[in-house]
Design an enzyme around this catalytic site. Sequence first.
Site, PDB file in Angstrom:
ATOM      1  N   GLY A 137       0.830  -1.196   0.000  1.00  0.00           N
ATOM      2  CA  GLY A 137       0.000   0.000   0.000  1.00  0.00           C
ATOM      3  C   GLY A 137       0.864   1.245   0.000  1.00  0.00           C
TER       4      GLY A 137
ATOM      5  CD  GLN B 210       3.556   5.789   2.537  1.00  0.00           C
ATOM      6  OE1 GLN B 210       2.551   5.238   2.112  1.00  0.00           O
ATOM      7  NE2 GLN B 210       4.572   5.123   3.041  1.00  0.00           N
TER       8      GLN B 210
ATOM      9  CB  CYS C 287       5.619   2.131   7.063  1.00  0.00           C
ATOM     10  SG  CYS C 287       5.113   3.628   6.217  1.00  0.00           S
ATOM     11  CG  LEU C 288       6.678   0.941   0.905  1.00  0.00           C
ATOM     12  CD1 LEU C 288       6.092   1.268  -0.454  1.00  0.00           C
ATOM     13  CD2 LEU C 288       7.754  -0.133   0.789  1.00  0.00           C
TER      14      LEU C 288
ATOM     15  CG  HIS D 181      -0.118   1.260   7.249  1.00  0.00           C
ATOM     16  ND1 HIS D 181       0.884   0.723   8.022  1.00  0.00           N
ATOM     17  CD2 HIS D 181       0.474   2.177   6.434  1.00  0.00           C
ATOM     18  CE1 HIS D 181       2.037   1.304   7.681  1.00  0.00           C
ATOM     19  NE2 HIS D 181       1.812   2.181   6.726  1.00  0.00           N
ATOM     20  CD  GLU D 182      -0.964   2.444   2.856  1.00  0.00           C
ATOM     21  OE1 GLU D 182      -0.548   3.610   2.781  1.00  0.00           O
ATOM     22  OE2 GLU D 182      -0.205   1.473   3.038  1.00  0.00           O
TER      23      GLU D 182
ATOM     24  CG  HIS E  20       0.520   6.803   5.622  1.00  0.00           C
ATOM     25  ND1 HIS E  20       1.624   7.304   6.265  1.00  0.00           N
ATOM     26  CD2 HIS E  20       0.825   5.519   5.290  1.00  0.00           C
ATOM     27  CE1 HIS E  20       2.565   6.346   6.322  1.00  0.00           C
ATOM     28  NE2 HIS E  20       2.102   5.253   5.749  1.00  0.00           N
TER      29      HIS E  20
HETATM   30 ZN    ZN Z   1       2.998   3.387   5.635  1.00  0.00          ZN
END
Ligand code: ZN
Length: 146
Positions: free
Chosen positions: A46, A51, A88-89, A130-131, A134
Amino acid sequence: MAYRNVVKDGDPVLRRKSRVVENFDSKLFQLLDDMAETMYREDGCGLAAVQVGVLKRVVVLDVGEGLMELINPEIISEEGEQFEEEGCLSFPGEHCKTKRPAVVKVKAQNRDGKWFIYKGTELKARCFCHEIDHLNGIIFKDRAAE
Ligand code: ZN
């Protein structure tokens, strides 16, 4: 499509709230395409627009069922709880166990502005949460279970 650099830990943009998308135009389509390419290249499940440094309420995700594009997503119901490892990226190499609902329902628009309701369990439920976090400046470590 083009790869966009992923914003990393320490960048204050990750703590900012993203804005509602009002224009479903070519700029949005380009963002969605670039986000998908970036997510796949980074091997994530995701990615939220913040991000890649864009403060818009846009999310792409793929939990192994194909690409999903969520615009202006909102959680409309939650049930139960689950505790699993999350990463998380934007925080490479960091993992922690988080508390998330077991089942979530999300409403979101597609790239044509049409509303849909999606249900997620297990990984998909965690990914939705999670997304969407963000988009509100919340990161997974804020949800740490211990
Ligand atoms: Zn993340």
